[in-house]
Design a protein around this motif. Structure first.
Motif, PDB file in Angstrom:
ATOM      1  N   ARG A 397       0.868  -1.174   0.000  1.00 33.22           N
ATOM      2  CA  ARG A 397       0.000   0.000   0.000  1.00 33.22           C
ATOM      3  C   ARG A 397       0.902   1.221   0.000  1.00 33.22           C
ATOM      4  O   ARG A 397       1.514   1.549   1.010  1.00 33.22           O
ATOM      5  CB  ARG A 397      -0.923   0.017   1.212  1.00 33.22           C
ATOM      6  N   LYS A 400       4.452   1.501   1.819  1.00 33.27           N
ATOM      7  CA  LYS A 400       4.545   0.530   2.893  1.00 33.27           C
ATOM      8  C   LYS A 400       4.111  -0.860   2.419  1.00 33.27           C
ATOM      9  O   LYS A 400       3.279  -0.990   1.518  1.00 33.27           O
ATOM     10  CB  LYS A 400       3.697   0.942   4.097  1.00 33.27           C
ATOM     11  N   SER A 413       3.343  -3.063   9.534  1.00 41.39           N
ATOM     12  CA  SER A 413       3.738  -2.322   8.337  1.00 41.39           C
ATOM     13  C   SER A 413       5.256  -2.243   8.276  1.00 41.39           C
ATOM     14  O   SER A 413       5.938  -2.243   9.310  1.00 41.39           O
ATOM     15  CB  SER A 413       3.147  -0.910   8.340  1.00 41.39           C
ATOM     16  N   VAL A 424       0.385  -2.536  13.449  1.00 42.55           N
ATOM     17  CA  VAL A 424      -0.810  -1.835  12.988  1.00 42.55           C
ATOM     18  C   VAL A 424      -2.036  -2.267  13.777  1.00 42.55           C
ATOM     19  O   VAL A 424      -2.818  -1.445  14.248  1.00 42.55           O
ATOM     20  CB  VAL A 424      -1.041  -2.080  11.477  1.00 42.55           C
ATOM     21  N   ASP A 444      -9.486   2.080   0.854  1.00 45.03           N
ATOM     22  CA  ASP A 444      -8.243   2.228   1.607  1.00 45.03           C
ATOM     23  C   ASP A 444      -8.258   1.345   2.860  1.00 45.03           C
ATOM     24  O   ASP A 444      -7.952   1.789   3.962  1.00 45.03           O
ATOM     25  CB  ASP A 444      -8.009   3.683   2.000  1.00 45.03           C
ATOM     26  N   LYS A 445      -8.631   0.092   2.658  1.00 48.91           N
ATOM     27  CA  LYS A 445      -8.682  -0.863   3.757  1.00 48.91           C
ATOM     28  C   LYS A 445      -7.866  -2.114   3.419  1.00 48.91           C
ATOM     29  O   LYS A 445      -7.691  -2.474   2.242  1.00 48.91           O
ATOM     30  CB  LYS A 445     -10.121  -1.282   4.062  1.00 48.91           C
ATOM     31  N   ASP A 465      -8.410  -0.662   8.981  1.00 46.36           N
ATOM     32  CA  ASP A 465      -8.014   0.675   8.554  1.00 46.36           C
ATOM     33  C   ASP A 465      -6.519   0.829   8.856  1.00 46.36           C
ATOM     34  O   ASP A 465      -6.132   0.886  10.027  1.00 46.36           O
ATOM     35  CB  ASP A 465      -8.819   1.731   9.311  1.00 46.36           C
ATOM     36  N   ARG A 467      -4.618   3.303   8.680  1.00 45.54           N
ATOM     37  CA  ARG A 467      -4.241   4.593   9.273  1.00 45.54           C
ATOM     38  C   ARG A 467      -4.497   4.607  10.769  1.00 45.54           C
ATOM     39  O   ARG A 467      -3.721   5.174  11.532  1.00 45.54           O
ATOM     40  CB  ARG A 467      -5.036   5.710   8.605  1.00 45.54           C
ATOM     41  N   THR A 468      -5.599   3.992  11.215  1.00 47.93           N
ATOM     42  CA  THR A 468      -5.980   4.044  12.627  1.00 47.93           C
ATOM     43  C   THR A 468      -5.786   2.723  13.363  1.00 47.93           C
ATOM     44  O   THR A 468      -5.766   2.692  14.593  1.00 47.93           O
ATOM     45  CB  THR A 468      -7.456   4.441  12.753  1.00 47.93           C
TER      46      THR A 468
END
Length: 658
Positions: A397, A400, A413, A424, A444-445, A465, A467-468
């Motif tokens: 992604r 990464k 990651s 993550v 974006d998952k 997710d 990012r979170t």
């Protein structure tokens, strides 16, 4: 002793129904060398078994053939001697030894994937093969010595305890301990009993050494993987619980361990119990009567598995890490000292890789046991860095790479620029076997297909997710089955799932046929479920292409299908040499498979046999990673990283392993 299965090779000749390539269609490029090799794909110094005896440590390497047994001077922290465990007369080759014990001054090792028993005499340096405790494909998972020197081994897949008397070589089998049990993952022994931890059934049992009578001491909520003798009591670890029970089964105490578990225990002369927690690797202590364990020190080897703990004096604890490390901890100060065993002199060697990922024009990443090996395509240089477990699958992604890690069920990651590794998310819900991961660029998952560990059936689809770190878990998305594979159609917002009726193993399946399901990523619901071929139990891999779902079944005669998604009927089917992974490239579907020497195919209305002789040295699925715009694919040749030409217009590529 390497062997080729003549039966498999003969079956290939009559069942593959391969299509020959017309001579006039063969391009000139087929005359050029079609195989390049680049050395070992994954180098390891990982260990499994470990023991301590008279100022020396003895560790057994993991994944090397033949396995290494190394002797370490605890004072200097250097490897002073190493030997190889010789191949035995039985079919198969040992690749490591989880089980170690010391008896009568000798070190004993139980191996896998042939369950053999070996001895090493430190006085003479002699290595001897003593016995075979099962068939090829089995494990000696655990080994303990009673006070009189008699050895007790816990085995897989028969789930038994077996006795070995060093003085006579006599072997005794205590029989079935629980119906359907496969793993005796841990054993301990005293003058009267053998204590066995059953992984599938989650039971702690005592076996009378004289009569063979079996008594259940405790039932855990999860598989029991650690057992320790503690005077008039026995300790066992069942998932997030420490069980402390008298040897007659009375006065059972259960201590909650929090969100993790313990993977190693040792008992001090004063009764204090020391243990290491998983997945972080921190050190804790416990005494009978405590309501909780107490943290002693931060992880000496972060996120590592501890293979053995031992007290070498009143205040020094020694631990052995699965990634290939040894550490000592001063219990007075909590300060650890870590030693990399390769740097200490442990012979390293090529192992069977877990996963691979090509970053075009940049690098090839190969996942091994607790390490990632990288070949830089721009410079040709190799490098390696540590990861917290076995990366079962990799996906990219942006800048990464994301890896699905066993046995923690963690997603990590890896930064392409710096090799920095970060956690993550954890899958949770006992989903410790993440088999497949894909990235959905629309939402974006990250999408992960997983199975539970031990005696459970239902797997999960996890939507993460990156990012979170938020994880949305869909347990039992195919009821009564775990998940082995997934394939994303991001344009339609659907992920297709491949099931496995066996689940985590060790429990009776409730289904007879593996299902495929279509899961809507917008509504988060299953659109439909189908059972394409009756009595085929496990989809090893699936891939959707051009309106068809291609699937390869595991250990079901190498069967494959192409399912029409519109009608949910099988449009094409055939038989390959074995199971493996599917890849879509330039409008074609390819498969790389185990068995028959290691093969590659193009699938469709007709099956083309593209390459043979790749070897059967993947740990998980054999894989192909094509370079964009070409027919060259990164793969394995034996245990070496290779780039092979799989142009479908070329004749069959036959690779000879040296």
């Amino acid at each position: 002793m390497p062997r080729r299965s003549l039966a498999v090779l003969a079956a290939l000749a009559v069942t593959l129904s391969l299509t020959a390539v017309p001579a006039e269609a063969t391009p000139r490029t087929c005359d050029r060398p079609r195989v390049e090799t680049f050395g070992p794909a994954s180098v390891t110094g990982a260990i499994v078994g470990a023991a301590v005896h008279e100022g020396r440590a003895y560790v057994v390497a993991r994944g090397q053939k033949p396995p290494v047994l190394a002797e370490i001077d605890l004072a200097t922290r250097k490897v002073v001697r190493s030997v190889r465990l010789p191949d035995a007369p039985a079919t198969g080759e040992p690749e490591g030894g989880w089980a170690t014990a010391v008896s009568g001054g000798k070190v004993y090792v139980g191996t896998y994937p042939v369950p053999d028993l070996y001895s090493f005499d430190p006085a003479t340096g002699e290595v001897a093969h003593l016995a075979t405790l099962g068939r090829n494909g089995g494990f000696v998972w655990s080994l303990a010595a009673a006070p009189d020197g008699t050895l007790y081994a816990g085995t897989y897949p028969d789930g038994r305890v077996k006795e070995y008397v060093p003085a006579t070589g006599a072997i005794r089998d205590f029989g079935v301990l629980a119906a359907g049990e496969r793993y005796v993952r841990a054993v301990a022994a005293d003058a009267v009993n053998v204590y066995a931890g059953l992984l599938d059934k989650g039971r702690l049992v005592a076996i009378d050494r004289a009569t063979g009578a079996v008594k259940e001491l405790a039932q855990g909520t999860a598989g029991i993987g650690v057992v320790a003798d503690h005077g008039d009591r026995v300790l066992a670890v069942s998932g997030p619980t420490l069980i402390d029970v008298r040897k007659d089964g009375t006065d059972i105490r259960r201590v909650a361990l929090g969100s993790g578990s313990l993977d190693a225990l040792t008992v001090a002369p004063d009764g204090t119990v020391y243990g290491t927690s998983r997945p972080d690797g921190a050190v804790h202590r416990y005494r009978t009567g405590d309501g909780a364990i107490t943290k002693v020190a931060d992880p000496p080897s972060q996120d590592d598995e501890t293979r053995r703990l031992a007290l070498v004096d009143d205040h020094t604890l020694v631990g052995f890490s699965g990634s290939g490390g040894m550490w000592s901890l001063d219990l007075r100060t909590g300060v650890p000292d870590f030693t990399d065993l390769i740097e200490a002199g442990l012979p390293s060697g090529p192992e069977r890789p877990q996963s691979m990922l090509l970053v075009p024009g940049r690098a090839v990443y190969v996942g091994g046991h607790f390490f990632m090996d990288v070949r830089d395509l721009r410079t040709g240089k190799q490098r390696r860095f540590r990861v917290p477990g076995e990366p079962k699958d990799l996906v990219r992604r942006g800048d990464k790479i994301y890896a699905a890690i066993y046995p923690s069920g963690q997603i990590i990651s890896i930064d392409l620029r710096t090799d920095r590794v970060r956690g993550v998310a954890h899958l949770g819900h006992d989903q410790q076997r993440p088999w497949d991961i894909e990235y959905d660029p629309v939402t974006d998952k990250l999408l992960v297909a997983s199975a539970p560990l031990g005696g459970r059936l239902e797997g999960a689809l996890s939507v993460i997710d990156p990012r979170t770190g938020r994880v949305d878990s869909y347990l039992g998305v195919i009821p009564g089955q775990s998940l082995m594979s997934l394939s994303l159609d991001s344009r339609r917002g659907v992920v297709y799932l491949g099931g496995d009726v066996l689940g985590g193993g060790g429990v009776t399946p409730v289904k007879t046929t593996a299902s495929v399901a279509a899961f809507d990523l917008r509504t988060r619901k299953v659109r439909w479920q189908a059972d394409p071929v009756p009595n085929m139990r496990t989809f090893q891999d699936i891939k959707v292409h051009d309106g068809l779902l291609y699937g390869v079944y595991k250990r079901d005669s190498g069967a494959w299908i192409a399912l029409d998604l519109a009608t949910r009927t099988v449009k094409h089917q055939g038989t390959l040499s074995g199971y493996g992974e599917l890849t879509v490239h330039r409008g074609k579907v390819f498969a790389s498979t185990f068995f028959g020497g290691g093969n590659a195919y193009e699938l469709g209305a007709e099956t083309r046999h593209l390459a043979t002789g790749l070897g059967d040295d993947w740990y998980t699925n054999p894989q192909l990673h094509f370079e964009p715009g070409s027919w060259r694919a990164w793969a394995l040749s034996g245990r070496h990283l290779a780039r092979i030409d799989l142009d479908p217009r070329c004749p069959l590529l036959t690779i000879t392993q040296s």
